[in-house]
Design an enzyme around this catalytic site. Structure first.
Site, PDB file in Angstrom:
ATOM      1  N   HIS A  94      38.066  36.518  22.681  1.00 20.07           N
ATOM      2  CA  HIS A  94      37.815  35.277  22.685  1.00 20.07           C
ATOM      3  C   HIS A  94      38.841  34.175  23.127  1.00 20.07           C
ATOM      4  O   HIS A  94      40.208  34.478  22.421  1.00 20.07           O
ATOM      5  CB  HIS A  94      36.928  34.515  21.621  1.00 20.07           C
ATOM      6  CG  HIS A  94      36.561  32.967  21.608  1.00 20.07           C
ATOM      7  ND1 HIS A  94      35.985  32.603  22.861  1.00 20.07           N
ATOM      8  CD2 HIS A  94      36.785  32.059  20.764  1.00 20.07           C
ATOM      9  CE1 HIS A  94      35.913  31.159  22.586  1.00 20.07           C
ATOM     10  NE2 HIS A  94      36.238  30.964  21.459  1.00 20.07           N
ATOM     11  N   HIS A  96      40.476  30.019  24.849  1.00 19.33           N
ATOM     12  CA  HIS A  96      40.080  28.885  25.354  1.00 19.33           C
ATOM     13  C   HIS A  96      40.801  28.611  26.473  1.00 19.33           C
ATOM     14  O   HIS A  96      41.303  27.411  26.727  1.00 19.33           O
ATOM     15  CB  HIS A  96      39.982  27.741  24.164  1.00 19.33           C
ATOM     16  CG  HIS A  96      39.350  27.671  22.955  1.00 19.33           C
ATOM     17  ND1 HIS A  96      38.098  26.967  22.964  1.00 19.33           N
ATOM     18  CD2 HIS A  96      39.045  28.726  21.941  1.00 19.33           C
ATOM     19  CE1 HIS A  96      37.621  27.360  21.846  1.00 19.33           C
ATOM     20  NE2 HIS A  96      37.891  28.337  21.313  1.00 19.33           N
ATOM     21  N   ASP A 119      36.053  42.706  42.520  1.00 15.39           N
ATOM     22  CA  ASP A 119      36.833  43.931  41.786  1.00 15.39           C
ATOM     23  C   ASP A 119      36.420  44.164  40.318  1.00 15.39           C
ATOM     24  O   ASP A 119      36.718  45.403  40.033  1.00 15.39           O
ATOM     25  CB  ASP A 119      38.531  43.746  42.209  1.00 15.39           C
ATOM     26  CG  ASP A 119      38.743  44.201  43.479  1.00 15.39           C
ATOM     27  OD1 ASP A 119      37.968  44.716  44.223  1.00 15.39           O
ATOM     28  OD2 ASP A 119      39.965  43.547  43.720  1.00 15.39           O
ATOM     29  N   HIS A 170      31.630  25.666  25.090  1.00 10.42           N
ATOM     30  CA  HIS A 170      32.550  26.500  24.263  1.00 10.42           C
ATOM     31  C   HIS A 170      33.781  27.274  24.940  1.00 10.42           C
ATOM     32  O   HIS A 170      34.845  26.682  25.182  1.00 10.42           O
ATOM     33  CB  HIS A 170      31.729  27.476  23.574  1.00 10.42           C
ATOM     34  CG  HIS A 170      32.450  28.143  22.233  1.00 10.42           C
ATOM     35  ND1 HIS A 170      32.003  29.128  21.516  1.00 10.42           N
ATOM     36  CD2 HIS A 170      33.962  27.989  22.105  1.00 10.42           C
ATOM     37  CE1 HIS A 170      32.879  29.460  20.511  1.00 10.42           C
ATOM     38  NE2 HIS A 170      34.168  28.796  20.986  1.00 10.42           N
ATOM     39  N   TYR A 228      39.419  54.038  44.421  1.00  7.60           N
ATOM     40  CA  TYR A 228      40.770  53.058  44.223  1.00  7.60           C
ATOM     41  C   TYR A 228      41.824  53.602  43.098  1.00  7.60           C
ATOM     42  O   TYR A 228      41.281  54.075  41.928  1.00  7.60           O
ATOM     43  CB  TYR A 228      40.323  51.527  43.571  1.00  7.60           C
ATOM     44  CG  TYR A 228      41.472  50.935  43.294  1.00  7.60           C
ATOM     45  CD1 TYR A 228      41.994  50.103  44.333  1.00  7.60           C
ATOM     46  CD2 TYR A 228      42.185  50.867  42.072  1.00  7.60           C
ATOM     47  CE1 TYR A 228      43.145  49.147  44.075  1.00  7.60           C
ATOM     48  CE2 TYR A 228      43.173  49.761  41.764  1.00  7.60           C
ATOM     49  CZ  TYR A 228      43.548  49.276  42.790  1.00  7.60           C
ATOM     50  OH  TYR A 228      44.840  48.410  42.618  1.00  7.60           O
TER      51      TYR A 228
END
Length: 231
Positions: A94, A96, A119, A170, A228
């Site tokens: 997580h 910001h 991609d 958020h 790839y």
């Protein structure tokens, strides 16, 4: 206990400021040992420059501290719900980061406008619904994870094909096969958020990429027929 896991989680967390995905202590990475049911996660509010492997906190899937002197991240309950809901993931992050947060604050998912996005993410990166007052007040972090899982279930999105989400008002959560992979996906999410913003500024009537391009670029990197890179 689980020293290698803690070391990996330390290294993954230290990538966040290196990749300019966090300021101050605004982010966290975790990784799970599925066999043992133990999650290693960054402690709450500890500066990255002071972070050591000994600081990494081990918790179980009920949120109980198994090992560690510090409190785990305040987002631990969200990580736990994601591990419970998405059985194939091994790491969660997580942040910001600014561009992704801008889309989250606008309440919009990020459309796939080109191959950089395709991609890594098979289509739009979704934005969750607003949480109710009761969800916020009762068990905010846990309910954040539940709402993320609900978003993917209701929209029939494969969390391994779209390894990230925007929580409205958020910010972003991303995940992957381990902590390092989750950070990689968080960095791509931030990059495509910036690109999508600039794309819409240049062409407000832009449309998402055609399905054939999305399929070609996603599946040449993912799945049994991927070609790839090197074997």
């Amino acid at each position: 206990m689980l020293e290698e896991l803690k070391e990996r989680v330390l290294k993954a967390n230290l990538l966040l400021p290196e990749l300019d995905l966090v300021k101050f202590t605004w982010g966290n990475v975790s990784e799970i040992d599925r066999e043992k049911g133990i999650i290693a996660i960054k402690p709450s509010g500890v500066d990255y420059e002071n972070l050591t492997a000994d600081d990494i906190v081990l918790v179980d899937l009920d949120g109980n501290i198994v090992e560690g002197k510090l409190r785990p991240s305040s987002d631990t309950a969200t990580h736990i719900e994601l591990y419970k809901a998405f059985s194939d993931i091994g790491g969660v992050v997580h942040t910001h980061s600014e561009w992704a947060v801008s889309w989250a604050q606008s309440g919009r998912g990020i459309p796939c406008y080109g191959t950089t996005h395709a991609d890594c993410f098979y289509g739009e990166i979704p934005c969750t619904r607003e949480m109710t007052d009761e969800e916020i007040e009762s068990a905010y972090e846990k309910n954040t994870g539940i709402v993320i899982a609900e978003t993917f279930m209701k929209r029939n999105i494969d969390p391994m094909a779209v390894p990230g989400v925007l929580c409205v008002n958020h910010g972003p959560f991303s995940w992957g096969k381990n902590g390092h992979d989750a950070v990689h996906n968080a960095a791509v999410l931030e990059t495509v958020a910036e690109m999508a913003t600039k794309t819409e500024l240049l062409n407000p009537s832009v449309k998402p990429v055609k399905q054939a391009i999305l399929d070609k670029h996603y599946f040449r990197k993912h799945g049994k027929n991927a070609y790839y890179g090197q074997n």
